[in-house]
Scaffold this motif. Structure first.
Motif, PDB file in Angstrom:
ATOM      1  N   SER A   9      57.007 103.068  80.536  1.00 44.58           N
ATOM      2  CA  SER A   9      56.758 103.169  79.094  1.00 44.58           C
ATOM      3  C   SER A   9      55.299 102.896  78.744  1.00 44.58           C
ATOM      4  O   SER A   9      54.579 102.210  79.483  1.00 44.58           O
ATOM      5  N   ALA A  10      54.885 103.448  77.618  1.00 44.30           N
ATOM      6  CA  ALA A  10      53.525 103.219  77.129  1.00 44.30           C
ATOM      7  C   ALA A  10      53.310 101.732  76.855  1.00 44.30           C
ATOM      8  O   ALA A  10      54.202 101.045  76.372  1.00 44.30           O
ATOM      9  N   GLY A  11      52.134 101.246  77.170  1.00 40.94           N
ATOM     10  CA  GLY A  11      51.834  99.835  76.955  1.00 40.94           C
ATOM     11  C   GLY A  11      52.180  98.950  78.136  1.00 40.94           C
ATOM     12  O   GLY A  11      51.898  97.748  78.119  1.00 40.94           O
ATOM     13  N   THR A  12      52.773  99.541  79.175  1.00 35.81           N
ATOM     14  CA  THR A  12      53.170  98.763  80.347  1.00 35.81           C
ATOM     15  C   THR A  12      51.975  98.092  81.015  1.00 35.81           C
ATOM     16  O   THR A  12      52.079  96.963  81.509  1.00 35.81           O
ATOM     17  N   TRP A  13      50.841  98.780  81.003  1.00 38.81           N
ATOM     18  CA  TRP A  13      49.676  98.285  81.747  1.00 38.81           C
ATOM     19  C   TRP A  13      48.850  97.277  80.963  1.00 38.81           C
ATOM     20  O   TRP A  13      47.872  96.742  81.481  1.00 38.81           O
ATOM     21  N   ASP A  14      49.229  97.015  79.711  1.00 38.25           N
ATOM     22  CA  ASP A  14      48.478  96.049  78.904  1.00 38.25           C
ATOM     23  C   ASP A  14      48.459  94.667  79.554  1.00 38.25           C
ATOM     24  O   ASP A  14      47.463  93.944  79.488  1.00 38.25           O
ATOM     25  N   GLU A  15      49.559  94.314  80.171  1.00 36.48           N
ATOM     26  CA  GLU A  15      49.643  93.006  80.831  1.00 36.48           C
ATOM     27  C   GLU A  15      48.674  92.926  82.000  1.00 36.48           C
ATOM     28  O   GLU A  15      48.038  91.884  82.234  1.00 36.48           O
ATOM     29  N   VAL A  16      48.561  94.022  82.745  1.00 37.79           N
ATOM     30  CA  VAL A  16      47.633  94.064  83.880  1.00 37.79           C
ATOM     31  C   VAL A  16      46.198  93.913  83.384  1.00 37.79           C
ATOM     32  O   VAL A  16      45.403  93.155  83.948  1.00 37.79           O
ATOM     33  N   VAL A  17      45.874  94.627  82.324  1.00 37.61           N
ATOM     34  CA  VAL A  17      44.535  94.539  81.731  1.00 37.61           C
ATOM     35  C   VAL A  17      44.254  93.112  81.259  1.00 37.61           C
ATOM     36  O   VAL A  17      43.173  92.560  81.511  1.00 37.61           O
ATOM     37  N   HIS A  18      45.224  92.522  80.591  1.00 31.46           N
ATOM     38  CA  HIS A  18      45.050  91.157  80.069  1.00 31.46           C
ATOM     39  C   HIS A  18      44.843  90.154  81.209  1.00 31.46           C
ATOM     40  O   HIS A  18      44.008  89.237  81.091  1.00 31.46           O
ATOM     41  N   THR A  19      45.570  90.317  82.283  1.00 32.44           N
ATOM     42  CA  THR A  19      45.425  89.409  83.428  1.00 32.44           C
ATOM     43  C   THR A  19      44.008  89.426  83.976  1.00 32.44           C
ATOM     44  O   THR A  19      43.405  88.379  84.244  1.00 32.44           O
ATOM     45  N   ILE A  20      43.448  90.622  84.123  1.00 37.07           N
ATOM     46  CA  ILE A  20      42.099  90.742  84.686  1.00 37.07           C
ATOM     47  C   ILE A  20      41.045  90.227  83.709  1.00 37.07           C
ATOM     48  O   ILE A  20      40.137  89.479  84.102  1.00 37.07           O
ATOM     49  N   THR A  21      41.139  90.619  82.447  1.00 40.84           N
ATOM     50  CA  THR A  21      40.129  90.187  81.472  1.00 40.84           C
ATOM     51  C   THR A  21      40.135  88.671  81.305  1.00 40.84           C
ATOM     52  O   THR A  21      39.074  88.048  81.214  1.00 40.84           O
TER      53      THR A  21
END
Length: 208
Positions: free
Chosen positions: A152-164
């Protein structure tokens, strides 16, 4: 900071091992990339040069040429040079570039890197690009169509947040490795590793 110097050699090795470990559990192909900047933003440097030139012209009108040159008004030249150099400073350039311009540049860089590194040619269309752009302070994840059809759309937001979050706290390598592991969790349900699966793309961290 240049992309090639952001991680130590030991950290680059850790990230490579994390990718290899992740791909042993899923059919996904992960390519981690870090770039110094997504674009040159030469328009900012030009803006600095023009503003510096005008400021120098004003200074020339007030104080005249401090060197008394009959051939060249040096205040405008000095102003233009200082404005140009100031706008080459990463922090200044980041402040002057619009969010829309940054988003477009980072996304364009992701698309170019996705094609350049062959993520669109994996057998099951399961390539994932994880990109860090240092100048812009941006992280973006780009997945191939085979994954997007099932995730689903937005799935990768968590991955982005973890790195940032990891970069801000000074734990960029740990965060990157955690993000890669999270990709495994997301992919394992839909794309488990097959018996005939092979490593299609290099696992190393790409720096530009």
């Amino acid at each position: 900071m240049k992309a090639e110097n952001f991680f130590t050699e030991a950290e680059k090795k850790r990230i490579q091992q994390a990718v290899g470990g992740a791909e042993s559990k899923t059919a996904g192909e992960i390519v981690p990339i870090i770039v110094t900047s997504a674009a040159r933003y030469t328009e900012v440097e030009l803006l600095g040069l023009i503003i510096g030139l005008f400021v120098g012209m004003i200074a020339e009108g007030i104080w005249s040429d401090p060197w008394g040159s009959p051939f060249l008004n040096l205040w405008p030249v000095v102003g233009a040079l200082l404005g140009f150099l100031l706008c080459r400073v990463p922090g200044v350039k980041r402040l002057l570039v619009s969010k829309r311009r940054v988003a477009e540049a980072v996304h364009t860089t992701c698309l170019a890197a996705f094609t350049e590194h062959g993520l669109h040619h994996t057998r099951d269309n399961t390539g994932i690009l994880i990109l860090i752009s240092l100048l812009e302070h941006r992280v973006q994840v780009l997945a191939d169509r085979g994954i997007n059809q099932k995730v689903s759309a937005g799935t990768w937001d968590e991955v982005v947040h973890t790195i940032t979050t990891g970069i801000k706290s000074g734990n960029a390598c740990d965060a990157f490795c955690q993000a890669i592991e999270r990709c495994v969790d997301i992919l394992a349900e839909h794309f488990p590793r097959q018996t005939d699966d092979k490593d299609e793309l290099p696992n190393r961290l790409v720096t530009k």
